[in-house]
Motif scaffolding. Structure first.
Motif, short mmCIF file in Angstrom:
data_model
loop_
_atom_site.label_atom_id
_atom_site.label_comp_id
_atom_site.label_asym_id
_atom_site.label_seq_id
_atom_site.Cartn_x
_atom_site.Cartn_y
_atom_site.Cartn_z
N ARG A 75 15.71 -4.61 9.18
CA ARG A 75 14.93 -5.55 9.98
C ARG A 75 15.07 -6.97 9.46
O ARG A 75 15.14 -7.92 10.23
CB ARG A 75 13.45 -5.15 9.96
CG ARG A 75 13.10 -3.90 10.75
CD ARG A 75 11.60 -3.79 10.95
NE ARG A 75 10.88 -3.84 9.67
CZ ARG A 75 10.57 -2.78 8.95
NH1 ARG A 75 10.95 -1.58 9.34
NH2 ARG A 75 9.90 -2.90 7.82
N GLY A 76 15.12 -7.11 8.14
CA GLY A 76 15.30 -8.43 7.55
C GLY A 76 14.06 -9.29 7.50
O GLY A 76 14.12 -10.46 7.09
N THR A 77 12.92 -8.76 7.91
CA THR A 77 11.69 -9.55 7.88
C THR A 77 11.11 -9.58 6.47
O THR A 77 11.39 -8.70 5.65
CB THR A 77 10.65 -8.95 8.85
OG1 THR A 77 10.46 -7.55 8.53
CG2 THR A 77 11.13 -9.07 10.28
N ALA A 78 10.28 -10.59 6.20
CA ALA A 78 9.69 -10.73 4.87
C ALA A 78 8.91 -9.47 4.51
O ALA A 78 8.08 -8.98 5.29
CB ALA A 78 8.78 -11.95 4.83
N THR A 79 9.19 -8.94 3.32
CA THR A 79 8.61 -7.67 2.89
C THR A 79 8.34 -7.69 1.40
O THR A 79 9.11 -8.28 0.63
CB THR A 79 9.55 -6.49 3.22
OG1 THR A 79 9.84 -6.47 4.62
CG2 THR A 79 8.94 -5.15 2.81
N ARG A 80 7.28 -7.02 0.99
CA ARG A 80 6.99 -6.78 -0.43
C ARG A 80 6.74 -5.29 -0.56
O ARG A 80 5.73 -4.77 -0.06
CB ARG A 80 5.78 -7.60 -0.87
CG ARG A 80 5.44 -7.49 -2.36
CD ARG A 80 4.24 -8.38 -2.67
NE ARG A 80 3.74 -8.22 -4.01
CZ ARG A 80 4.17 -8.91 -5.06
NH1 ARG A 80 5.11 -9.83 -4.89
NH2 ARG A 80 3.67 -8.71 -6.27
N PHE A 81 7.67 -4.59 -1.22
CA PHE A 81 7.66 -3.12 -1.25
C PHE A 81 7.53 -2.67 -2.71
O PHE A 81 8.35 -3.03 -3.56
CB PHE A 81 8.95 -2.58 -0.64
CG PHE A 81 9.02 -1.08 -0.54
CD1 PHE A 81 8.51 -0.42 0.58
CD2 PHE A 81 9.59 -0.32 -1.56
CE1 PHE A 81 8.58 0.96 0.67
CE2 PHE A 81 9.66 1.06 -1.46
CZ PHE A 81 9.15 1.70 -0.34
N SER A 82 6.51 -1.88 -2.99
CA SER A 82 6.27 -1.43 -4.36
C SER A 82 7.35 -0.47 -4.84
O SER A 82 7.72 0.48 -4.14
CB SER A 82 4.91 -0.72 -4.44
OG SER A 82 4.71 -0.19 -5.75
N LEU A 83 7.85 -0.74 -6.05
CA LEU A 83 8.83 0.14 -6.68
C LEU A 83 8.24 0.72 -7.97
O LEU A 83 8.90 0.81 -9.00
CB LEU A 83 10.13 -0.61 -6.98
CG LEU A 83 10.97 -1.00 -5.76
CD1 LEU A 83 12.19 -1.81 -6.19
CD2 LEU A 83 11.40 0.22 -4.97
N GLY A 84 6.98 1.10 -7.90
CA GLY A 84 6.33 1.66 -9.07
C GLY A 84 5.39 0.65 -9.71
O GLY A 84 5.08 -0.40 -9.14
N ARG A 85 4.96 0.95 -10.93
CA ARG A 85 3.96 0.11 -11.59
C ARG A 85 4.52 -1.20 -12.13
O ARG A 85 3.76 -2.11 -12.45
CB ARG A 85 3.33 0.90 -12.74
CG ARG A 85 2.48 2.07 -12.29
CD ARG A 85 1.94 2.85 -13.47
NE ARG A 85 3.02 3.44 -14.26
CZ ARG A 85 2.82 4.12 -15.39
NH1 ARG A 85 1.59 4.28 -15.85
NH2 ARG A 85 3.83 4.65 -16.03
N THR A 86 5.83 -1.30 -12.23
CA THR A 86 6.39 -2.47 -12.92
C THR A 86 6.97 -3.53 -12.01
O THR A 86 7.34 -4.61 -12.49
CB THR A 86 7.48 -2.03 -13.91
OG1 THR A 86 8.53 -1.37 -13.19
CG2 THR A 86 6.92 -1.09 -14.96
#
Length: 330
Positions: A304-315
């Motif tokens: 999609r290329g839209t602004a995203t913040r995706f969790s990749l764990g605790r760090t």
């Protein structure tokens, strides 16, 4: 007939021309320095491989690597003793690793990881950059069915590969992929060579054993043709497709210093974007075991290329911003 004479006879029964052409091309082109490592379990496949190498490359220094999994008690110790006797009779150096921390009920994956770790250590200690492995055509069919069961792309389905190169420069060679187990055993029997049998291969504890014993024979019967040879042909074609996709991604070069430039992926098939995302994850190495479902969600976000913040764990997080995919800690 002594072991060296047996090796010559086995080499005659299994000529160099019958080895996988990709392996022969690699050997002819690379002319690698230093000794060759050879994985030796004591079974028919690995013993045939050792004899073939001794027969066809008699001047090449070899180091036989045996890993004692310690999963079968006295039988495991007898395997190690047998391998020492064979290498000594052939005038070949040998090295044995022992799985000191072997769990009582080890899984196939755990045992394989321990064995591979030993091979890597042994190659580093001996200066060997090449390891020869005795996978044959039956192994291809078994691996293909196992990987299909859990869902694999072309990269996984194209395994085991005749030539496998690692990032640290190690190379694994599998020259017997065009030959069936029965062919290798027949060559040994003709010369009177005995080998070690792992009785656990006849059990049902491991998935591979169940595929080998229960699935392959019925599959062959249902196909009405040589399905094992067909699987080997499929593996070759999948490897070609996999190499083509890798070459495509190399030309696009979307990954630089841990940042994925998504504009370089505009209009490409999803398979190429998927590979680019895999490479990005390998490059940034987030401290997380991303699930298959999580990967698919992140892949869709990249497309999609839209602004995203995706969790990749605790760090940290995968962050998409202004057409770039980066990794942010915190």
């Amino acid at each position: 007939m002594n072991r060296r004479q047996q090796a010559e006879r086995v080499g005659a029964a299994l000529p160099k021309s019958g080895l996988h052409p990709a392996v022969l091309r690699w050997v002819a082109a690379k002319k690698s320095r230093g000794p060759w490592g050879v994985a030796l379990s004591g079974g028919a496949d690995s013993l045939a491989l050792l004899y073939v190498l001794r027969a066809h490359w008699p001047e090449q220094p070899l180091i036989a690597l045996h890993f004692n999994h310690r999963l079968r008690g006295r039988a495991s110790e007898a395997d190690a003793k047998f391998c020492r006797e064979v290498t000594r009779a052939l005038g070949i150096k040998g090295m044995t690793g022992v799985w000191r921390a072997a769990p009582k009920h080890a899984s196939e994956a755990t045992a394989r990881a321990a064995r591979q770790a030993f091979f890597a250590r042994a190659m580093q200690q001996t200066g060997a950059r090449v390891l020869w492995l005795a996978h044959q055509q039956d192994d291809i069919a078994e691996s293909l069915l196992m990987r299909l069961a859990r869902g694999s792309g072309t990269g996984g389905l194209a395994s085991p590969r005749p030539v496998q190169t690692f990032a640290d420069g190690r190379v694994y060679l599998r020259p017997l992929l065009g030959l069936k187990k029965a062919t290798l055993q027949a060559a040994l029997k003709t010369v009177g060579v005995r080998w070690r049998e792992d009785v656990t291969n006849r059990g049902s504890q491991y998935f591979r054993n169940r595929v080998r014993r229960d699935v392959i024979p019925r599959w062959q019967e249902a196909a009405g043709r040589d399905a094992v040879a067909g699987a080997a042909r499929t593996r070759e074609l999948l490897e070609e497709d996999d190499a083509a996709l890798e070459a495509w991604l190399e030309r696009l070069a979307p990954l630089r210093r841990g940042v994925l430039d998504m504009s370089a992926l505009d209009g490409v098939p999803r398979a190429v974007t998927r590979r680019a995302l895999h490479r990005w994850l390998l490059a940034v190495q987030p401290d997380t075991d991303l699930s298959r479902q999580g990967f698919e969600v992140l892949l869709a976000a990249v497309e999609r290329g839209t602004a995203t913040r995706f969790s990749l764990g605790r760090t940290g997080f995968a962050v998409i911003r202004q057409g770039k995919l980066g990794y942010r800690r915190g």
